[in-house]
Design a protein around this motif. Structure first.
Motif, PDB file in Angstrom:
ATOM      1  N   VAL A  42     118.900  14.661  -9.186  1.00  0.00           N
ATOM      2  CA  VAL A  42     117.929  13.813  -8.649  1.00  0.00           C
ATOM      3  C   VAL A  42     117.579  14.751  -7.217  1.00  0.00           C
ATOM      4  O   VAL A  42     116.029  14.461  -7.282  1.00  0.00           O
ATOM      5  N   ILE A  43     118.173  15.587  -6.606  1.00  0.00           N
ATOM      6  CA  ILE A  43     117.612  16.474  -5.787  1.00  0.00           C
ATOM      7  C   ILE A  43     116.700  17.677  -6.364  1.00  0.00           C
ATOM      8  O   ILE A  43     115.369  17.695  -6.069  1.00  0.00           O
ATOM      9  N   ALA A  44     117.023  17.972  -7.685  1.00  0.00           N
ATOM     10  CA  ALA A  44     115.971  18.832  -8.309  1.00  0.00           C
ATOM     11  C   ALA A  44     114.878  18.056  -8.680  1.00  0.00           C
ATOM     12  O   ALA A  44     113.648  18.692  -8.576  1.00  0.00           O
ATOM     13  N   LEU A  64     118.201  21.023 -15.425  1.00  0.00           N
ATOM     14  CA  LEU A  64     118.632  22.256 -14.796  1.00  0.00           C
ATOM     15  C   LEU A  64     119.471  21.880 -13.504  1.00  0.00           C
ATOM     16  O   LEU A  64     120.436  22.609 -13.203  1.00  0.00           O
ATOM     17  N   SER A  65     119.415  20.880 -13.302  1.00  0.00           N
ATOM     18  CA  SER A  65     119.835  20.305 -11.700  1.00  0.00           C
ATOM     19  C   SER A  65     120.155  21.325 -10.727  1.00  0.00           C
ATOM     20  O   SER A  65     119.043  21.872 -10.134  1.00  0.00           O
ATOM     21  N   TRP A  66     121.197  21.621 -10.520  1.00  0.00           N
ATOM     22  CA  TRP A  66     121.516  22.440  -9.373  1.00  0.00           C
ATOM     23  C   TRP A  66     120.943  23.985  -9.461  1.00  0.00           C
ATOM     24  O   TRP A  66     120.950  24.798  -8.567  1.00  0.00           O
ATOM     25  N   LEU A  67     120.761  24.269 -10.650  1.00  0.00           N
ATOM     26  CA  LEU A  67     120.193  25.699 -10.834  1.00  0.00           C
ATOM     27  C   LEU A  67     118.963  25.635 -10.188  1.00  0.00           C
ATOM     28  O   LEU A  67     118.438  26.578  -9.694  1.00  0.00           O
ATOM     29  N   TYR A  68     118.138  24.567 -10.270  1.00  0.00           N
ATOM     30  CA  TYR A  68     116.637  24.512  -9.981  1.00  0.00           C
ATOM     31  C   TYR A  68     116.856  24.217  -8.362  1.00  0.00           C
ATOM     32  O   TYR A  68     115.867  24.862  -7.704  1.00  0.00           O
ATOM     33  N   VAL A  69     117.777  23.581  -7.828  1.00  0.00           N
ATOM     34  CA  VAL A  69     117.904  23.534  -6.566  1.00  0.00           C
ATOM     35  C   VAL A  69     118.163  25.021  -5.652  1.00  0.00           C
ATOM     36  O   VAL A  69     117.605  25.135  -4.730  1.00  0.00           O
ATOM     37  N   ILE A  70     119.037  25.677  -6.387  1.00  0.00           N
ATOM     38  CA  ILE A  70     118.946  27.030  -5.744  1.00  0.00           C
ATOM     39  C   ILE A  70     117.877  27.760  -5.952  1.00  0.00           C
ATOM     40  O   ILE A  70     117.580  28.619  -5.050  1.00  0.00           O
ATOM     41  N   TYR A  71     117.229  27.781  -7.083  1.00  0.00           N
ATOM     42  CA  TYR A  71     116.178  28.361  -7.219  1.00  0.00           C
ATOM     43  C   TYR A  71     115.122  27.875  -6.054  1.00  0.00           C
ATOM     44  O   TYR A  71     114.215  28.701  -5.523  1.00  0.00           O
ATOM     45  N   PHE A  72     114.945  26.852  -6.033  1.00  0.00           N
ATOM     46  CA  PHE A  72     113.846  26.285  -4.889  1.00  0.00           C
ATOM     47  C   PHE A  72     114.323  26.696  -3.519  1.00  0.00           C
ATOM     48  O   PHE A  72     113.478  27.213  -2.830  1.00  0.00           O
ATOM     49  N   ALA A  73     115.761  26.753  -3.353  1.00  0.00           N
ATOM     50  CA  ALA A  73     116.022  27.382  -2.017  1.00  0.00           C
ATOM     51  C   ALA A  73     115.512  28.877  -1.667  1.00  0.00           C
ATOM     52  O   ALA A  73     115.281  29.215  -0.640  1.00  0.00           O
TER      53      ALA A  73
END
Length: 82
Positions: A42-44, A64-73
């Motif tokens: 959801v966050i991603a 990709l979920s959390w991988l994309y969130v880390i990439y975004f950060a």
């Protein structure tokens, strides 16, 4: 990073997940399917929509979920830090 390199990386990650060996028991699969999408997805998806305004990117980032969130950060722009 150039766009073709990002697309290649995303393609490899998705294909690795799709073609990986099926070693999970059916009980685990049914639990994951029953619980639906997770918080990371959801966050991603929200972050991807705010940045790209593209449904394709939302689907890919949701997978990709959390991988994309880390990439975004790591790659966020100055106007996204508000």
């Amino acid at each position: 990073m150039k766009k073709p390199a990002i697309f290649l990386l995303l393609f490899l990650l998705i294909s690795f997940e799709i073609f990986s060996q099926d070693s999970v028991s059916s009980e685990v699969k049914s639990t994951v399917v029953k619980n639906g999408i997770g918080l990371g997805s959801v966050i991603a998806a929200i972050l991807s929509w705010e940045r790209n305004k593209s449904i394709l990117f939302v689907i890919i980032s949701g997978l990709l979920s959390w991988l994309y969130v880390i990439y975004f950060a790591i790659t966020r722009k100055a106007d996204e830090k508000k």
